[in-house]
Motif scaffolding. Structure first.
Motif, PDB file in Angstrom:
ATOM      1  N   GLY A 228      44.709  41.906  83.900  1.00 16.40           N
ATOM      2  CA  GLY A 228      45.071  43.133  84.577  1.00 16.40           C
ATOM      3  C   GLY A 228      45.925  44.067  83.760  1.00 16.40           C
ATOM      4  N   LEU A 229      46.407  43.635  82.575  1.00 10.78           N
ATOM      5  CA  LEU A 229      47.257  44.484  81.729  1.00 10.78           C
ATOM      6  C   LEU A 229      46.548  44.817  80.425  1.00 10.78           C
ATOM      7  CD1 LEU A 229      50.808  42.862  82.104  1.00 10.78           C
ATOM      8  CD2 LEU A 229      49.838  44.811  83.354  1.00 10.78           C
ATOM      9  N   ASP A 230      46.782  46.036  79.923  1.00 15.10           N
ATOM     10  CA  ASP A 230      46.267  46.463  78.634  1.00 15.10           C
ATOM     11  C   ASP A 230      47.238  45.976  77.566  1.00 15.10           C
ATOM     12  OD1 ASP A 230      45.346  47.712  76.374  1.00 15.10           O
ATOM     13  OD2 ASP A 230      45.105  49.694  77.290  1.00 15.10           O
ATOM     14  N   MET A 231      46.777  45.036  76.713  1.00  7.61           N
ATOM     15  CA  MET A 231      47.637  44.434  75.707  1.00  7.61           C
ATOM     16  C   MET A 231      47.549  45.129  74.353  1.00  7.61           C
ATOM     17  SD  MET A 231      48.882  42.224  77.701  1.00  7.61           S
ATOM     18  CE  MET A 231      49.912  41.286  76.576  1.00  7.61           C
ATOM     19  N   GLY A 232      46.867  46.271  74.273  1.00 10.77           N
ATOM     20  CA  GLY A 232      46.792  47.027  73.032  1.00 10.77           C
ATOM     21  C   GLY A 232      45.398  47.029  72.439  1.00 10.77           C
ATOM     22  N   VAL A 233      45.293  47.697  71.275  1.00  5.66           N
ATOM     23  CA  VAL A 233      44.025  47.839  70.574  1.00  5.66           C
ATOM     24  C   VAL A 233      44.066  46.969  69.313  1.00  5.66           C
ATOM     25  CG1 VAL A 233      42.449  49.405  69.388  1.00  5.66           C
ATOM     26  CG2 VAL A 233      43.651  50.156  71.466  1.00  5.66           C
ATOM     27  N   ALA A 234      43.062  46.123  69.172  1.00 12.62           N
ATOM     28  CA  ALA A 234      42.997  45.210  68.026  1.00 12.62           C
ATOM     29  C   ALA A 234      41.903  45.651  67.062  1.00 12.62           C
ATOM     30  CB  ALA A 234      42.739  43.780  68.499  1.00 12.62           C
ATOM     31  N   GLN A 235      42.170  45.405  65.767  1.00 22.95           N
ATOM     32  CA  GLN A 235      41.181  45.625  64.719  1.00 22.95           C
ATOM     33  C   GLN A 235      41.281  44.526  63.681  1.00 22.95           C
ATOM     34  OE1 GLN A 235      42.052  49.996  63.870  1.00 22.95           O
ATOM     35  NE2 GLN A 235      39.836  49.949  63.505  1.00 22.95           N
ATOM     36  N   CYS A 236      40.126  44.180  63.087  1.00 22.46           N
ATOM     37  CA  CYS A 236      40.088  43.202  62.002  1.00 22.46           C
ATOM     38  C   CYS A 236      39.930  43.927  60.672  1.00 22.46           C
ATOM     39  CB  CYS A 236      38.925  42.230  62.192  1.00 22.46           C
ATOM     40  SG  CYS A 236      39.147  41.075  63.554  1.00 22.46           S
ATOM     41  N   GLN A 237      40.667  43.445  59.688  1.00 20.05           N
ATOM     42  CA  GLN A 237      40.566  44.001  58.338  1.00 20.05           C
ATOM     43  C   GLN A 237      40.169  42.886  57.371  1.00 20.05           C
ATOM     44  OE1 GLN A 237      44.082  44.852  55.737  1.00 20.05           O
ATOM     45  NE2 GLN A 237      43.495  46.982  56.088  1.00 20.05           N
ATOM     46  N   VAL A 238      39.157  43.168  56.549  1.00 21.15           N
ATOM     47  CA  VAL A 238      38.722  42.250  55.503  1.00 21.15           C
ATOM     48  C   VAL A 238      39.188  42.804  54.165  1.00 21.15           C
ATOM     49  CG1 VAL A 238      36.705  41.455  54.234  1.00 21.15           C
ATOM     50  CG2 VAL A 238      36.765  41.214  56.684  1.00 21.15           C
ATOM     51  N   GLU A 239      39.821  41.928  53.375  1.00 23.89           N
ATOM     52  CA  GLU A 239      40.364  42.390  52.096  1.00 23.89           C
ATOM     53  C   GLU A 239      40.001  41.395  50.993  1.00 23.89           C
ATOM     54  OE1 GLU A 239      44.644  43.988  50.296  1.00 23.89           O
ATOM     55  OE2 GLU A 239      44.513  43.151  52.322  1.00 23.89           O
ATOM     56  N   SER A 240      39.366  41.918  49.918  1.00 18.57           N
ATOM     57  CA  SER A 240      39.051  41.125  48.737  1.00 18.57           C
ATOM     58  C   SER A 240      39.607  41.837  47.513  1.00 18.57           C
ATOM     59  CB  SER A 240      37.537  40.928  48.605  1.00 18.57           C
ATOM     60  OG  SER A 240      36.902  42.165  48.329  1.00 18.57           O
ATOM     61  N   GLU A 241      39.221  41.350  46.302  1.00 18.46           N
ATOM     62  CA  GLU A 241      39.736  41.980  45.088  1.00 18.46           C
ATOM     63  C   GLU A 241      39.264  43.410  44.950  1.00 18.46           C
ATOM     64  OE1 GLU A 241      37.756  39.229  45.231  1.00 18.46           O
ATOM     65  OE2 GLU A 241      38.168  37.910  43.519  1.00 18.46           O
ATOM     66  N   VAL A 242      38.105  43.734  45.530  1.00 18.94           N
ATOM     67  CA  VAL A 242      37.520  45.061  45.322  1.00 18.94           C
ATOM     68  C   VAL A 242      37.210  45.801  46.619  1.00 18.94           C
ATOM     69  CG1 VAL A 242      36.539  44.393  43.100  1.00 18.94           C
ATOM     70  CG2 VAL A 242      35.211  44.052  45.175  1.00 18.94           C
ATOM     71  N   GLN A 243      37.481  45.209  47.768  1.00 16.53           N
ATOM     72  CA  GLN A 243      37.116  45.840  49.042  1.00 16.53           C
ATOM     73  C   GLN A 243      38.252  45.747  50.053  1.00 16.53           C
ATOM     74  OE1 GLN A 243      33.245  43.597  49.555  1.00 16.53           O
ATOM     75  NE2 GLN A 243      32.624  45.584  50.398  1.00 16.53           N
ATOM     76  N   ARG A 244      38.257  46.725  50.946  1.00 15.91           N
ATOM     77  CA  ARG A 244      39.117  46.681  52.125  1.00 15.91           C
ATOM     78  C   ARG A 244      38.349  47.385  53.243  1.00 15.91           C
ATOM     79  NH1 ARG A 244      45.237  48.638  51.713  1.00 15.91           N
ATOM     80  NH2 ARG A 244      45.310  46.686  50.513  1.00 15.91           N
ATOM     81  N   LEU A 245      37.903  46.589  54.231  1.00 15.79           N
ATOM     82  CA  LEU A 245      37.048  47.095  55.299  1.00 15.79           C
ATOM     83  C   LEU A 245      37.702  46.856  56.650  1.00 15.79           C
ATOM     84  CD1 LEU A 245      33.670  45.629  53.978  1.00 15.79           C
ATOM     85  CD2 LEU A 245      34.523  47.953  53.655  1.00 15.79           C
ATOM     86  N   MET A 246      37.398  47.742  57.617  1.00 18.06           N
ATOM     87  CA  MET A 246      37.998  47.665  58.942  1.00 18.06           C
ATOM     88  C   MET A 246      36.901  47.588  59.998  1.00 18.06           C
ATOM     89  SD  MET A 246      41.253  47.724  59.959  1.00 18.06           S
ATOM     90  CE  MET A 246      42.140  48.824  58.876  1.00 18.06           C
ATOM     91  N   SER A 247      37.150  46.767  61.020  1.00 15.31           N
ATOM     92  CA  SER A 247      36.206  46.647  62.126  1.00 15.31           C
ATOM     93  C   SER A 247      36.385  47.801  63.107  1.00 15.31           C
ATOM     94  CB  SER A 247      36.422  45.315  62.852  1.00 15.31           C
ATOM     95  OG  SER A 247      37.622  45.370  63.616  1.00 15.31           O
TER      96      SER A 247
END
Length: 425
Positions: free
Chosen positions: A280-299
């Motif tokens: 019943g409560l909004d606990m916020g907005v979540a996102q996943c981040q993938v990080e390697s030596e050459v990449q940084r991506l967001m869901s």
């Protein structure tokens, strides 16, 4: 007036002068033969011959800088004389011989000698080092030697000679093997051989094996959310994953753009995070981040809000037809007013239909031809007949709470009459 006898004697005087300058009569040019290549440290033999020169004839073998190398004498006339020496690295150059007899002399043709250093200490080096690259990048392998000259190179990939048929995208340039657009098919074991051939004598030195690893770029991460109940408390679990990529990789969980957790996945492409949650409560907005030596991506963002099952449920029926307009199946969907994690069951004439969790039930199912889809929200009647006729309804509750109350829809009558299927609430 000039004396005619003097005029006739002038050509004879000129010829006599030329003979005196050359030290004797005019003779053919000496001939020099010999190898064009020789290994450093070996012994080579040149032969000089002066046809038409009266014996004895003295020969001097000289390098292009007129430095004497060796001498010999032909005592019989018109016989070749062998002039030998041991080859050093500085022996490379052009050679000629000078023939002398009495007051006559001549210089032979030139023969160029290549001094070949035997190969040793072959190894494979890479740029970059170590040879670990991502798809689409460049890799340069070099076949280096400790010593050796005038070399030819052969490359092996997984024990097979590299040719345009084996790896058409690779380029051979001197001692280098170049790949400008690496792919997974380029991953494997590489080695090289360096060698020389002098007068049929081949010397080869092989390298060790170098393993080339081609990493896969990561796909955009995805995110999902589940909830469970233990007693009176609730806990949430956020799952982050990528469908492709080469581990290791770092997964970061962001809640409202702030870092809430980090997991380093060394063998898989998935990570789990525990989060606080209250139905019943909004606990916020979540996102996943993938990080390697050459990449940084967001869901994509995902709102961590659990809405309990509520409102009302309703069954909607859709009929499916064949190309000849004959009815062949029916699809029933349980429509729900609200609920984030619903759990559905279906009933026919108030008797529950088994779910996928009960594949080996000893109770004969009410109808044999049906399937469940969309987390059991949808019931598909794959065959229509009298046995499938009856009252259908759905029940739904929160999947994370076994004690939650059920919400039940009104019954819908699906009935086969001859070849006509009708439905009514």
């Amino acid at each position: 007036m000039k004396n005619p006898q003097i005029v006739h004697l002038l050509p004879v005087l000129v010829l006599a002068s030329l003979v005196l300058e050359t030290g004797g009569s005019v003779s053919p040019r000496p001939v020099l033969t010999g190898p064009d290549m020789a290994y450093v440290g070996s012994k080579v033999a040149f032969q000089c011959r002066a046809p038409g020169f009266p014996p004895p004839v003295t020969f001097v073998l000289m390098k292009d800088d007129n430095v004497p190398i060796n001498t010999g004498t032909d005592h019989q006339g018109d016989q070749p004389v062998t002039l030998s020496f041991k080859v050093a690295a500085t022996s490379e150059g052009s050679y000629h011989c000078k023939a002398s007899t009495g007051r006559s002399s001549g210089v032979s043709n030139s023969v160029r000698l290549l001094a070949v250093t035997p190969v040793a200490g072959t190894r494979v080096t890479s740029e970059p080092f170590p040879p670990v690259v991502y798809e689409g990048s460049q890799l340069v392998l070099s076949c280096d030697v400790t010593r050796g000259s005038h070399l030819s190179y052969t490359w092996l990939f997984n024990m097979m000679e590299v040719t345009s048929e084996v790896l058409p995208s690779l380029h051979l340039t001197g001692n280098k093997l170049v790949a400008n657009n690496m792919t997974q098919k380029h991953a494997g074991n590489y080695s090289c051989m360096a060698g020389t051939t002098v007068m049929g004598n081949t010397r080869v030195s092989g390298s060790g094996v170098v393993q080339v690893i081609v990493k896969v770029h990561f796909s955009t991460p995805r995110i999902s959310f589940t909830i469970s109940k233990d007693g009176d408390s609730y806990s949430g679990n956020v799952t982050c994953w990528s469908s492709r990529g080469s581990p290791p990789v770092t997964f970061n969980l962001l809640l409202d753009h702030k870092e809430a957790g980090t997991v380093v996945a060394t063998e898989s492409l998935v990570a789990w995070f525990s989060v606080d949650v209250v139905p019943g409560l909004d606990m916020g907005v979540a996102q996943c981040q993938v990080e390697s030596e050459v990449q940084r991506l967001m869901s994509e963002p995902l709102t961590l809000e659990v809405v309990p099952v509520g409102g009302h449920a309703k069954v909607e029926v859709e009929y499916l037809y064949r190309a000849d307009s004959r009815m062949t199946a029916a699809r029933l969907q349980c429509q729900l007013s609200r609920g984030t994690f619903p759990y559905f069951i279906w009933l026919l004439n108030d008797s529950p239909l088994p779910t996928e969790a009960e594949p080996d039930s000893y109770i004969r199912p009410l109808i044999p031809h049906y399937a469940l889809a969309d987390q059991r929200r949808t019931l598909i009647l794959t065959k229509l007949g009298p046995q499938e006729s009856g009252h259908y309804r759905c029940r739904v509750r929160d999947s994370y709470d076994d004690s939650a109350p059920w919400l039940e829809s009104a019954a819908v009558l699906v009935q086969m009459t001859g070849r006509i299927l009708s439905s009514m609430p």
